[in-house]
Enzyme design. Structure first.
Site, PDB file in Angstrom:
ATOM      1  N   ARG A  81       8.441   5.246  -2.721  1.00  0.00           N
ATOM      2  CA  ARG A  81       7.674   4.401  -3.399  1.00  0.00           C
ATOM      3  C   ARG A  81       8.504   3.047  -3.901  1.00  0.00           C
ATOM      4  O   ARG A  81       9.715   2.889  -3.701  1.00  0.00           O
ATOM      5  CB  ARG A  81       7.455   4.951  -4.710  1.00  0.00           C
ATOM      6  CG  ARG A  81       6.458   6.045  -4.580  1.00  0.00           C
ATOM      7  CD  ARG A  81       6.293   6.404  -6.026  1.00  0.00           C
ATOM      8  NE  ARG A  81       5.539   5.788  -6.869  1.00  0.00           N
ATOM      9  CZ  ARG A  81       5.265   6.119  -8.143  1.00  0.00           C
ATOM     10  NH1 ARG A  81       5.527   7.149  -8.652  1.00  0.00           N
ATOM     11  NH2 ARG A  81       4.457   4.895  -8.838  1.00  0.00           N
ATOM     12  N   HIS A  82       7.995   1.868  -3.934  1.00  0.00           N
ATOM     13  CA  HIS A  82       8.425   0.510  -4.331  1.00  0.00           C
ATOM     14  C   HIS A  82       9.346   0.785  -5.571  1.00  0.00           C
ATOM     15  O   HIS A  82       9.242   2.003  -6.277  1.00  0.00           O
ATOM     16  CB  HIS A  82       7.450  -0.320  -4.713  1.00  0.00           C
ATOM     17  CG  HIS A  82       6.528  -0.035  -5.660  1.00  0.00           C
ATOM     18  ND1 HIS A  82       6.629   0.082  -7.088  1.00  0.00           N
ATOM     19  CD2 HIS A  82       5.216   0.524  -5.354  1.00  0.00           C
ATOM     20  CE1 HIS A  82       5.657   0.663  -7.607  1.00  0.00           C
ATOM     21  NE2 HIS A  82       4.512   0.907  -6.781  1.00  0.00           N
ATOM     22  N   ASN A 109       4.341  -0.447 -13.938  1.00  0.00           N
ATOM     23  CA  ASN A 109       4.912   0.694 -14.407  1.00  0.00           C
ATOM     24  C   ASN A 109       5.390   0.906 -15.766  1.00  0.00           C
ATOM     25  O   ASN A 109       5.283   1.895 -16.325  1.00  0.00           O
ATOM     26  CB  ASN A 109       5.839   1.103 -13.215  1.00  0.00           C
ATOM     27  CG  ASN A 109       5.513   1.431 -11.680  1.00  0.00           C
ATOM     28  OD1 ASN A 109       5.811   0.950 -10.774  1.00  0.00           O
ATOM     29  ND2 ASN A 109       4.158   1.736 -11.787  1.00  0.00           N
ATOM     30  N   ARG A 160       5.384  -5.908  -4.412  1.00  0.00           N
ATOM     31  CA  ARG A 160       6.369  -5.110  -4.567  1.00  0.00           C
ATOM     32  C   ARG A 160       7.166  -3.954  -3.779  1.00  0.00           C
ATOM     33  O   ARG A 160       8.203  -3.685  -3.788  1.00  0.00           O
ATOM     34  CB  ARG A 160       5.967  -3.938  -5.860  1.00  0.00           C
ATOM     35  CG  ARG A 160       4.634  -3.254  -5.831  1.00  0.00           C
ATOM     36  CD  ARG A 160       4.241  -2.641  -6.895  1.00  0.00           C
ATOM     37  NE  ARG A 160       2.747  -1.744  -6.848  1.00  0.00           N
ATOM     38  CZ  ARG A 160       1.721  -2.306  -6.838  1.00  0.00           C
ATOM     39  NH1 ARG A 160       1.541  -3.371  -7.036  1.00  0.00           N
ATOM     40  NH2 ARG A 160       0.532  -1.327  -6.739  1.00  0.00           N
ATOM     41  N   GLU A 166      -1.963   0.216  -1.909  1.00  0.00           N
ATOM     42  CA  GLU A 166      -2.272   1.401  -2.837  1.00  0.00           C
ATOM     43  C   GLU A 166      -3.827   1.335  -3.090  1.00  0.00           C
ATOM     44  O   GLU A 166      -4.466   0.513  -2.710  1.00  0.00           O
ATOM     45  CB  GLU A 166      -1.681   0.999  -4.251  1.00  0.00           C
ATOM     46  CG  GLU A 166      -1.759   1.918  -5.560  1.00  0.00           C
ATOM     47  CD  GLU A 166      -1.385   3.064  -5.374  1.00  0.00           C
ATOM     48  OE1 GLU A 166      -1.868   3.882  -4.269  1.00  0.00           O
ATOM     49  OE2 GLU A 166      -0.507   3.581  -5.937  1.00  0.00           O
ATOM     50  N   HIS A 168       3.129   3.443  -1.995  1.00  0.00           N
ATOM     51  CA  HIS A 168       2.749   3.587  -3.316  1.00  0.00           C
ATOM     52  C   HIS A 168       2.397   4.891  -3.524  1.00  0.00           C
ATOM     53  O   HIS A 168       2.304   5.741  -2.663  1.00  0.00           O
ATOM     54  CB  HIS A 168       1.726   2.715  -3.483  1.00  0.00           C
ATOM     55  CG  HIS A 168       1.697   1.245  -3.075  1.00  0.00           C
ATOM     56  ND1 HIS A 168       2.087   0.219  -4.152  1.00  0.00           N
ATOM     57  CD2 HIS A 168       1.584   0.693  -1.930  1.00  0.00           C
ATOM     58  CE1 HIS A 168       2.143  -0.847  -3.773  1.00  0.00           C
ATOM     59  NE2 HIS A 168       1.727  -0.669  -2.055  1.00  0.00           N
ATOM     60  N   TYR A 200       7.256  23.065  14.654  1.00  0.00           N
ATOM     61  CA  TYR A 200       5.845  22.407  14.184  1.00  0.00           C
ATOM     62  C   TYR A 200       5.963  22.006  12.691  1.00  0.00           C
ATOM     63  O   TYR A 200       4.781  21.662  12.119  1.00  0.00           O
ATOM     64  CB  TYR A 200       4.715  23.152  14.801  1.00  0.00           C
ATOM     65  CG  TYR A 200       4.750  24.500  14.402  1.00  0.00           C
ATOM     66  CD1 TYR A 200       4.395  25.098  12.828  1.00  0.00           C
ATOM     67  CD2 TYR A 200       5.117  25.704  15.172  1.00  0.00           C
ATOM     68  CE1 TYR A 200       4.489  26.335  12.536  1.00  0.00           C
ATOM     69  CE2 TYR A 200       5.112  26.991  14.538  1.00  0.00           C
ATOM     70  CZ  TYR A 200       4.855  27.357  13.150  1.00  0.00           C
ATOM     71  OH  TYR A 200       4.957  28.532  12.903  1.00  0.00           O
TER      72      TYR A 200
END
Length: 563
Positions: free
Chosen positions: A334-335, A341, A385, A405, A470, A507
């Protein structure tokens, strides 16, 4: 004047001559045909009757003839009727003809009865170590993601249920009657469970077996077709020695058959097993087998289709055409922590907080060390971001709109507390079905899954790609590769300031979480127990994670001082 009259009625004279000749021919034919008591004679009624209106007009008695009996079959045609009129003694031939037409009609009706939207069974064909299981599970993952409930039925797993422990390659010998019986029983059980799966209302079943003989494929095709299901055979062929060796190594490492063997024993056993199958193997022949099939060579290098039709089959063919079998290492993160946040707001296009900027620096240090040994590629969303987080990574970057996002619509930029205050009903509906809930003028998780399809198809064939995204988007992407249940996606925990590393083996994918030592808020919210529209505010907000507005003010200040 008489001459002129003849010239004017020349067509009438031609017609009379034609009738005389036609009557003579019919009379000659009648003399060479024997009738018991009576005979059907075809005549033409002139005047108002048209030539198309042929019908039986009279019968004529004749004396029995002594020469050989012959059968006469005459076609009687009327404006809206077509039927057979036969001389006596032709009933047997007619019955045989009717039976044949009925059989062909039944086959034709059976084929027409199977709709292109009917459930589909996919049967794999090929020798061991040709990538059948890898293809089966990748295809299952793809179909489940696209809304087609799919399950793989592995014939080897059914075989192991009948054996306390795998002995040796002898079970695969064609002249081993006991081994052949076990393998046949295992295949029947796998197909039976696949049929039950389809009868329960699911879309696709994948039968992961060898199906190396024409007889096996013929019986399977007839069985599935008679039940009203569609069937598609996928034959896996591998002539690439490098790819074949990699498949063999994966079998030796991950197959349950070789867990108790040494490496030398496992290699020798697998080699002899392949020899047994090669003696029995009959490749699919389009000229002698009336099957709908796809031949995949070297895991997607060449794809050949034969008699493939139907909505599901066409989609599968498109997926197989773009599939490649390469070892993969993928990175997801994630950023860095954003200003939204910190204060508990969702969506928006906020910039990074000071701790988020520290994470961007630490991420670049970590990934640049990897890029020094093997080149990386970075994919980001179009939001600020994610671009800020990837700014210092020394690798090519691509901003992809599909990685943006989830759009929260009218709730964009709100905190959960504000959502409960302004839209309590919407907040409750979202908790009831987070996967399918769509924000007003916004998106749902299902919408994200739809726009991620081309991205995931491309990512399956990539190596050393870093995706900076995101929370909701990465939940869907990780859920795809880990083959998670769809209802689990909205509640997967993808924390901030953490690198998620996926490494393929066979797999499956191995998951590794790399947490960088930089503090951040927790944005993960669990599903509350009370999702009723009439719930209290306290019940609605019980699982909302803490954020800046509810934390002591000195906690944020102390964190900044540490940075």
């Amino acid at each position: 004047m008489a001459l002129l009259s003849i010239r004017g009625d020349w067509h009438l004279y031609l017609w009379l001559i034609y009738r005389k000749i036609y009557s003579a021919v019919i009379w000659l034919l009648g003399n060479h045909c024997r009738g018991d008591k009576s005979r059907s004679v075809i005549s033409v009624v002139a005047g108002s009757q048209s030539l198309a209106g042929l019908h039986r007009v009279r019968t004529r008695r004749r004396k029995p003839q002594q020469h050989r009996n012959k059968h006469v079959v005459a076609l009687v045609r009327r404006p809206s009727l077509r039927r057979i009129v036969m001389a006596p003694g032709a009933s047997t031939a007619h019955a045989m003809m009717e039976d044949k037409e009925k059989a062909l009609s039944n086959v034709s009706m059976r084929r027409r009865r199977i709709s292109q939207f009917a459930p589909l069974l996919i049967a794999l064909v090929g020798l061991p170590a040709r990538g059948k299981s890898q293809l089966a599970h990748r295809l299952s993952r793809h179909l489940n993601w696209n809304g087609e409930s799919t399950k793989v039925f592995d014939c080897s797993e059914y075989r192991r249920r009948h054996m306390a422990m795998y002995g040796s390659h002898d079970i695969f010998r064609a002249d081993n009657l006991q081994g052949s019986a076990i393998r046949s029983q295992s295949a029947r059980e796998a197909v039976q469970d696949a049929v039950l799966w389809l009868k329960d209302g699911n879309s696709v079943a994948i039968f992961d077996g060898t199906n190396v003989t024409k007889e096996q494929r013929r019986e399977l095709n007839e069985c599935i077709t008679d039940m009203g299901f569609r069937i598609l055979f996928i034959e896996c062929v591998c002539e690439d020695q490098e790819l074949l060796e990699r498949n063999i190594i994966e079998i030796l490492h991950y197959s349950a058959d070789y867990k108790t063997m040494t490496e030398e024993e496992a290699i020798d056993d697998l080699r002899k097993k392949l020899e047994h199958y090669m003696r029995q193997y009959e490749p699919i022949d389009a000229n002698s087998e009336a099957l709908s099939f796809v031949r995949v060579e070297n895991m997607g290098d060449t794809v050949t289709a034969h008699k493939v039709s139907g909505q599901k089959e066409s989609g599968i063919l498109g997926y197989l055409s773009g599939m490649r079998a390469l070892p993969q290492t993928l990175y997801f993160t994630r950023h860095g922590e954003s200003e939204y946040n910190v204060v508990g707001r969702i969506g928006g296009d906020a910039v990074l907080s000071p701790r988020g900027e520290s994470y961007a620096h630490g991420l670049a240090v970590h990934l640049n060390e990897l890029a020094a040994h093997e080149p990386l590629t970075v994919w980001t969303s179009e939001l600020r971001r994610t671009k800020q987080t990837a700014a210092d990574i020394m690798a090519p970057k691509r901003a992809i709109r599909a990685l943006n996002e989830l759009d929260a619509g009218i709730c964009e930029g709100l905190t959960y507390e504000e959502m409960q205050e302004r839209f309590p009903q919407e907040f409750a509906w979202r908790d009831q079905d987070k996967l399918r809930y769509r924000y007003p003028w916004g998106e749902s998780y299902i919408d994200i899954m739809t726009r991620l399809r081309p991205v995931l198809s491309a990512l399956e064939d990539e190596h050393n790609v870093v995706v900076v995204g995101h929370q909701a988007v990465l939940r869907c992407m990780l859920g795809y590769f880990l083959d998670a249940q769809l209802d689990e996606l909205p509640y997967m925990n993808v924390p901030l300031h953490t690198i998620v590393k996926l490494t393929s083996y066979g797999y499956k994918y191995k998951l590794e979480m790399i947490k960088l030592p930089i503090d951040c808020v927790d944005t993960h919210r669990k599903q509350p127990k009370n999702c009723s529209i009439n719930r209290t505010t306290a019940d609605a907000l019980v699982t909302v994670p803490s954020h800046y507005d509810t934390l002591p003010s000195n906690m944020w200040q102390n964190s900044e001082a540490q940075l």
